[in-house]
Motif scaffolding. Structure first.
Motif, PDB file in Angstrom:
ATOM      1  N   UNK A 132       0.822  -1.213   0.000  1.00  0.00           N
ATOM      2  CA  UNK A 132       0.000   0.000   0.000  1.00  0.00           C
ATOM      3  C   UNK A 132       0.857   1.264   0.000  1.00  0.00           C
ATOM      4  N   UNK A 133       2.189   1.095   0.100  1.00  0.00           N
ATOM      5  CA  UNK A 133       3.084   2.245   0.138  1.00  0.00           C
ATOM      6  C   UNK A 133       3.761   2.443  -1.213  1.00  0.00           C
ATOM      7  N   UNK A 134       4.342   3.608  -1.376  1.00  0.00           N
ATOM      8  CA  UNK A 134       5.113   3.898  -2.578  1.00  0.00           C
ATOM      9  C   UNK A 134       6.593   3.717  -2.294  1.00  0.00           C
ATOM     10  N   UNK A 135       7.343   3.399  -3.344  1.00  0.00           N
ATOM     11  CA  UNK A 135       8.781   3.267  -3.184  1.00  0.00           C
ATOM     12  C   UNK A 135       9.395   4.584  -2.723  1.00  0.00           C
ATOM     13  N   UNK A 136      10.394   4.478  -1.886  1.00  0.00           N
ATOM     14  CA  UNK A 136      11.090   5.663  -1.394  1.00  0.00           C
ATOM     15  C   UNK A 136      12.102   6.109  -2.442  1.00  0.00           C
ATOM     16  N   UNK A 137      12.061   7.381  -2.781  1.00  0.00           N
ATOM     17  CA  UNK A 137      12.975   7.932  -3.784  1.00  0.00           C
ATOM     18  C   UNK A 137      14.337   8.178  -3.134  1.00  0.00           C
ATOM     19  N   UNK A 138      15.323   7.360  -3.512  1.00  0.00           N
ATOM     20  CA  UNK A 138      16.662   7.470  -2.910  1.00  0.00           C
ATOM     21  C   UNK A 138      17.619   8.296  -3.756  1.00  0.00           C
ATOM     22  N   UNK A 139      17.097   8.949  -4.802  1.00  0.00           N
ATOM     23  CA  UNK A 139      17.975   9.740  -5.664  1.00  0.00           C
ATOM     24  C   UNK A 139      18.331  11.092  -5.045  1.00  0.00           C
ATOM     25  N   UNK A 140      17.603  11.467  -4.017  1.00  0.00           N
ATOM     26  CA  UNK A 140      17.870  12.753  -3.377  1.00  0.00           C
ATOM     27  C   UNK A 140      19.255  12.759  -2.745  1.00  0.00           C
ATOM     28  N   UNK A 141      19.880  13.905  -2.733  1.00  0.00           N
ATOM     29  CA  UNK A 141      21.234  14.048  -2.197  1.00  0.00           C
ATOM     30  C   UNK A 141      21.296  13.668  -0.722  1.00  0.00           C
ATOM     31  N   UNK A 142      20.185  13.838  -0.013  1.00  0.00           N
ATOM     32  CA  UNK A 142      20.148  13.508   1.407  1.00  0.00           C
ATOM     33  C   UNK A 142      20.457  12.033   1.642  1.00  0.00           C
ATOM     34  N   UNK A 143      19.940  11.177   0.747  1.00  0.00           N
ATOM     35  CA  UNK A 143      20.201   9.747   0.893  1.00  0.00           C
ATOM     36  C   UNK A 143      21.643   9.413   0.500  1.00  0.00           C
ATOM     37  N   UNK A 144      22.143  10.099  -0.525  1.00  0.00           N
ATOM     38  CA  UNK A 144      23.502   9.826  -0.990  1.00  0.00           C
ATOM     39  C   UNK A 144      24.540  10.140   0.088  1.00  0.00           C
TER      40      UNK A 144
END
Length: 456
Positions: free
Chosen positions: A265-277
């Motif tokens: 029921x959830x959406x994939x987490x967008x890991x492209x953001x610089x915060x994740x990098x």
């Protein structure tokens, strides 16, 4: 500034209708329309309906005004929007007159409708809830026509696309709330929530509890100069540090009761953001979460081709059910008008017969003018609609209307369920496409490309 407002009419309905139908304001009455009444005799029609009403409310009619920002809409479109608003608000149950005034610097619609409906003779209840419904329906129409909307909280009118961009998070306070909500959902403890917020590049102060602690928690993105308080006034009552901690603790309690988490029921987490990098820990957590989401989505969907087929089938079912609801609404509106005139015809037929037999027709007409006018108008409408006047059965018409209303409720529930299913299926498809690195293509463009290749 765009707005809507409504007020009750307790007397002089005829004068109010005369005012809104003023030829000088409506381009010689070009922009005057009505439903289940004639503008010239609307006050008489309203009185007939009100005489059958069991409630003692003094309200005889309601006057709704819908205004547009200067220069943003033409006369015909404004009048069309006014009729659409009246139909959506009143659902074919109330008689109304709608006019468009073009004599001022801004175009505006006037809608006067009877305070009692033509089906059950119940009074319209004007309250905060009904006004918000009117405003919502008006804003929907403005959105469809890309006109100014009423912004909650009293902001100035702005184009729908501009307002929508704010709703989608272009304002940084909106984005802050979204980030807080995200971190609340992701965190297991209040301390973990603070870590996740700092990982999103927020500076935080006032987060501690105790006698010497600051009253409010405050957040500041690195690209902003000022902090924003987590208070009811600044962000909302759900964003105080007490409520944030409470949300996380309640979530932990629910987890203890619910052993299985619905990842699909959830959406994939967008890991492209610089915060994740720049945060290996946050990146690892997101990767694990995304794997769970994709795995459960795939498990529930079956194959990707099956999923696409389900989406196609359910989407067509939504369109079909929604179209059936629209057709039913049109049928119900027409039938409601027929019921109203059928009752007027039956109730006033004796006055027409007596008028024809009267020794002094002029005197009789002066005494029973309203009843005779209502009879003549009802008979004309029914004949134009192809209704046989001999053996006219109002109870049968009412039973047909009730059956349609029941059918509409069932169909509405059906298409809303279908819509939810389509949303769930599309979310699973989006999760799998992103996780597997698939790029969704436009089928129309694909077909155009194929045709181009064949032509070459």
């Amino acid at each position: 500034m765009a707005y809507t407002k409504i007020h009750a009419i307790k007397a002089t309905v005829d004068k109010a209708i005369e005012y809104i139908c003023n030829p000088d304001k409506t381009d010689e009455q070009i922009y005057v329309s009505s439903y289940a009444c004639a503008p010239e005799t609307a006050a008489i029609d309203f009185k007939y309906t009100l005489d059958h009403c069991r409630e003692n409310s003094p309200n005889k009619a309601y006057h709704l005004i819908q205004a547009f920002a200067p220069g943003e809409v033409g006369y015909e479109e404004a009048h069309r929007i006014g009729k659409e608003l009246a139909d959506r608000v009143l659902e074919g149950k109330y008689s109304y007159v709608v006019t468009t005034h073009i004599d001022k610097g801004h175009i505006h619609n006037h809608i006067i409708f009877c305070a009692a409906d033509n089906i059950e003779y119940n009074k319209y209840h004007d309250c905060t809830q009904t006004y918000h419904r009117i405003r919502h329906l008006s804003d929907e129409l403005r959105k469809e026509h890309n006109l100014s909307v009423i912004i909650p909280g009293g902001e100035r009118g702005k184009k729908y696309k501009e307002w929508q961009s704010d709703q989608n998070g272009s304002t940084w306070k909106t984005q802050l709330r979204r980030d807080i909500n995200f971190c609340i959902k992701a965190a297991s403890t209040y301390e973990e929530f603070l870590l996740l917020m700092r990982a999103k590049d927020y500076e935080i102060k006032g987060e501690t509890f105790g006698e010497d602690a600051a009253k409010y928690i405050s957040f500041r993105p690195l690209d902003k100069e000022r902090f924003v308080r987590g208070s009811a006034r600044s962000l909302g009552k759900e964003y105080t540090k007490e409520r944030i901690r409470e949300h996380i603790e309640k979530k932990r309690e629910r987890k203890a009761v619910i052993p299985k988490k619905d990842y699909s029921a959830r959406r994939l987490i967008d890991t492209s953001d610089e915060k994740f990098q720049n945060s290996p820990g946050l990146q690892q957590w997101a990767a694990i979460e995304n794997l769970k989401i994709a795995a459960q989505s795939y498990n529930e969907a079956g194959s990707l081709s099956d999923l696409e087929n389900k989406i196609t089938v359910k989407t067509e079912a939504v369109k079909s059910a929604r179209q059936s609801v629209v057709e039913l609404e049109h049928h119900m509106k027409d039938l409601a008008e027929i019921i109203k005139y059928a009752e007027q015809y039956k109730d006033n037929r004796s006055y027409h017969i007596a008028y024809k037999k009267a020794k002094n027709p002029d005197a009789y007409f002066r005494r029973y003018e309203s009843q005779i006018i209502l009879y003549d108008g009802a008979r004309r409408v029914l004949e134009q609609a192809g209704i046989k006047l001999k053996g006219l059965n109002v109870d049968k018409l009412r039973a047909e209307y009730q059956a349609l209303e029941t059918q509409k409720k069932e169909l509405t529930a059906t298409y809303k369920n279908y819509e939810k299913e389509v949303q769930d299926l599309k979310r699973k498809q989006e999760n799998l496409d992103r996780f597997l690195g698939r790029t969704q293509t436009d089928p129309v463009q694909d077909q155009q490309a194929k045709n181009k290749n064949h032509s070459l």
